[in-house]
Design an enzyme around this catalytic site. Structure first.
Site, PDB file in Angstrom:
ATOM      1  N   ASP D 224       0.724  -1.165  -0.067  1.00 34.86           N
ATOM      2  CA  ASP D 224       0.005   0.124   0.035  1.00 34.86           C
ATOM      3  C   ASP D 224       0.758   1.478   0.060  1.00 34.86           C
ATOM      4  OD1 ASP D 224      -2.307  -1.627   0.089  1.00 34.86           O
ATOM      5  OD2 ASP D 224      -2.482  -1.956   2.052  1.00 34.86           O
ATOM      6  N   GLU D 225       2.408   0.661  -0.685  1.00 38.55           N
ATOM      7  CA  GLU D 225       3.303   2.601  -0.665  1.00 38.55           C
ATOM      8  C   GLU D 225       3.332   2.782  -2.143  1.00 38.55           C
ATOM      9  OE1 GLU D 225       3.821   4.479   1.707  1.00 38.55           O
ATOM     10  OE2 GLU D 225       3.293   3.443   3.473  1.00 38.55           O
TER      11      GLU D 225
END
Lengths: 280, 280, 280, 280
Positions: D224-225
């Site tokens: 999720d980065e």
């Protein structure tokens, strides 16, 4: 224990909420949701209540009939979440049907699409995928009356409660509009009252608007003048051609239509003259 | 005839609405607006009613006190539209104060800003323009306790009901947060819980987000963790520098803050644990 | 080293970008921002370039004049961020002036408001706070021509580049509209082309719309028909009275107006017939 | 005459635009769309040009290779509108696949979905309806490596250019993330960086946020980065349960995902470190 949804309207005056709450309390009801609105202009009062109760429909209906007499009340009682029998009319564009059928299957939209009616055949395959009966009812200037009669026949035969015009592209006769009053929702591809009538995206492009919109409204005999249920918009800029507006507009159309259909099917929309009360 | 606004909460159980409606009916009240919510998680019931009645505050209060005992109810009664005595804290940025003061004067925001407190002096001129007393209370690490004591003194002296932190940029002590619990609103310049703490716009820029936001919330001892009242966002793109985000963010901040303050001042916000009920 | 902004338009044909980029490269320019658009309908090409260069205005202007002759080009050259001399016209509502003056002072809006003109006196105090000369120019049916002459006089005397009608509420004569063509921006309090003319919020309420809007557009002799620069909307529901729409609308108005004025002042808006190109 | 789209990036310095425009002019190109951005932080320059030209790919490629050497340039040349070969991975939720497949068929989304891969079988029917090969690849802790190998095999066999994780619900290994770098898009069901990891809607509900969001981003080894391509939000209030947030969130997810996929497929997204340039 049944979860009921009750909607009602009557001339506004003190004591209505207390009387309704009392009626429900007498039947062991536990209110889970309640909204009301008194329109100072029309003098009408509107209410929507969800209530859990062991009472039968007959018991509640008897009590409501008595209350209605006292308050000159119009009311409707239904079970929360019961799918509303819906007929979708379309032409060649599939986005409205695709969206409603998908939401019925996967997102708990409380409708049951019992038929698709179209003057073209391109939607047949999609209807079949969702297991919905498809009726091809061609329309020409000469056969319009006949086509509308066929539609009404289907509405009756199939116990249709809601007709959705999902970009049907045909103008309905005044008579049909009256027959379907309060139970037909149209999606107009503009932010009404801007760009009534034909080719709204071309009109919007020519005017150079910076937002395009869509409007879901009840059908009335006056074209694009029915009570508005929901509107939405999308930002556009100078680089967009008419074709882009049409494509981007499809997203706005299906969004606004899906909300309007959901609220109608959940008994959240009450008509107040030319306007709607939406108890979201 | 007075227009009252009543808010209340209590453990949820059948009969509350009926009891409240009954109490109001007994005092000749005509309900003009009513909203309720039962939180299935906390088991608490929340209600907000606006009612026109000739009854005095004492009469209503007596009846409500009796009802509250029966239902373990917490309630508050006020007159609709009464300006809430408000103290605005700021630093150097003027947009929050400018917005709230303008809305108080020209848009019927039901607050009365009775004081501006700042650790700088740049807001003095704006406060003066709006006829608001300005208090310069410098803060250093050494004088923080003293500054907070001065603030509490002002809150008491001026009968302040609401403290608004309009980009005050100082962290309040746990003690002060507790003193102001439920009556202090902060505007945080990010879409919480993203980018807590310092320099949120720089964090947002570094992360490459496509929307920036602001969050108005009640102040609690846990930094940026208080119950959220309102949030809003604005679209940004890759061309925006941190300075642009700060400027664009000011618009979002003042919008979210103004809504939160209005809803609080109209008694539309009830706290339900870590969350808020907003009866809009 | 100066940071220049160049806007230009000409009939579309191959080679324009290369020629412009070449001209700027010859003058040692480093392009920092560049946008272009070819309108397939009008056949016109539009371009906006920001360029850092040591060249003087005269050098660039000479080169551009030569290029313009070759491409039938209309162009304008300015320094990035130079405040545009602006005159704000208003009536009694203060929100537009308050917003523009605040943004000029605190948010880097590149305008300099050199005068406020109003047919009422309520804005005088606000103008004074911001150090802006206030001119009271009353208007009656009999004195309209005289009032407009006074306005044009001020425009000339003060070297006004942009006139903003911030809810001025008076209809300008065709002659004045022509005089100010391309340098006067009006904020109309509806989502045009919906609700042209008077009392749009009352019209919107009567029609029962679910979104209200505002439109910033260039002034033309045809009322509310000028090229649209920006539009925005805000969600409303059945509980909103006309007065609520007016209050909520003020937020939309000032937002749309502030963006339009910023884009105009940053030379981001080019007129393309009845439409605008906005290079954001 | 072919309509080409060229994207490129290189260290920023004067003369790039002129050189690119010159190259295209030499090949008889007519620029129809052009955008550029110089990132002051990374010092990189990014450009996207659409150009109509009779030149062949080989001719343009030769010239670009020479130019690239001069400017340390990375570039890519494609035909405007060529469908990008896409593989969609899903689990049980159908909304992402349904949306992408519908837009491919009816709204000109320039992708060709060549395979659907899922660890469940519920999407098989939908894939079949759209004539897309369905591959059931079950995943357990023990078979993860095997399943990922099968995926990579399909990517190679089918010449897959883009992998879309449409709520796939499985965490990819670092190795797979690296293999798919820059050509895998995930839709995360929160407004990142809020609510990373599992059950974001439950987290959002517990925190009491007033807007829920979705984030389409490139897949990287850090969960999720990855660089964000698009985000969108939807307003919610206290009445919404976690299930409501999930349902409302599906709309936001498919909207954000569809935009991200369109922009990627139209070569409008360039990666700039942890951020994206989106030339819309």
């Amino acid at each position: 224990m049944t979860h009921w949804v009750l909607i009602l309207s009557c001339p506004d005056r003190p004591g209505i909420v207390h009387a309704v709450a009392g009626l429900l309390a007498e039947h062991g009801g536990n209110i889970t949701e309640s909204q009301q609105f008194g329109d100072p202009l029309s003098g009408q009062f509107f209410m929507r209540v969800q209530v859990e109760a062991v009472a039968t429909r007959a018991e509640l209906a008897d009590a409501l009939t008595a209350l209605a007499a006292r308050f000159e009340m119009v009311w409707n009682l239904d079970v929360v979440g019961r799918p509303v029998r819906t007929l979708v009319m379309g032409s060649t564009a599939a986005h409205c049907l695709n969206d409603l059928a998908f939401r019925q299957r996967s997102e708990g939209l409380p409708i049951e699409i019992v038929a698709v009616v179209s003057n073209h055949t391109v939607l047949a395959e999609l209807a079949e995928f969702y297991g919905i009966a498809f009726h091809h009812v061609p329309v020409t200037a000469a056969t319009r009356a006949q086509a509308e009669a066929r539609l009404l026949e289907l509405v009756q035969e199939l116990d249709v409660e809601l007709v959705v015009l999902g970009r049907y592209m045909q103008i309905l006769s005044d008579n049909l509009c009256r027959e379907l009053a309060g139970r037909a929702i149209n999606i107009h591809h503009s932010f009404l009252p801007s760009f009534k009538g034909a080719r709204p995206y071309a009109q919007a492009h020519a005017r150079g608007v910076k937002l395009i919109g869509a409007t879901a409204h009840y059908v009335t005999a006056e074209l694009d003048e029915g009570p508005i249920i929901e509107q939405d918009v999308e930002r556009v800029d100078h680089t967009r051609h008419v074709e882009d507006l049409m494509r981007l507009g499809q997203d706005v159309e299906r969004r606004a239509l899906a909300r309007a259909v959901r609220w109608h099917a959940e008994h959240r929309v009450l008509v107040d003259g030319h306007r709607t009360i939406v108890f979201r």
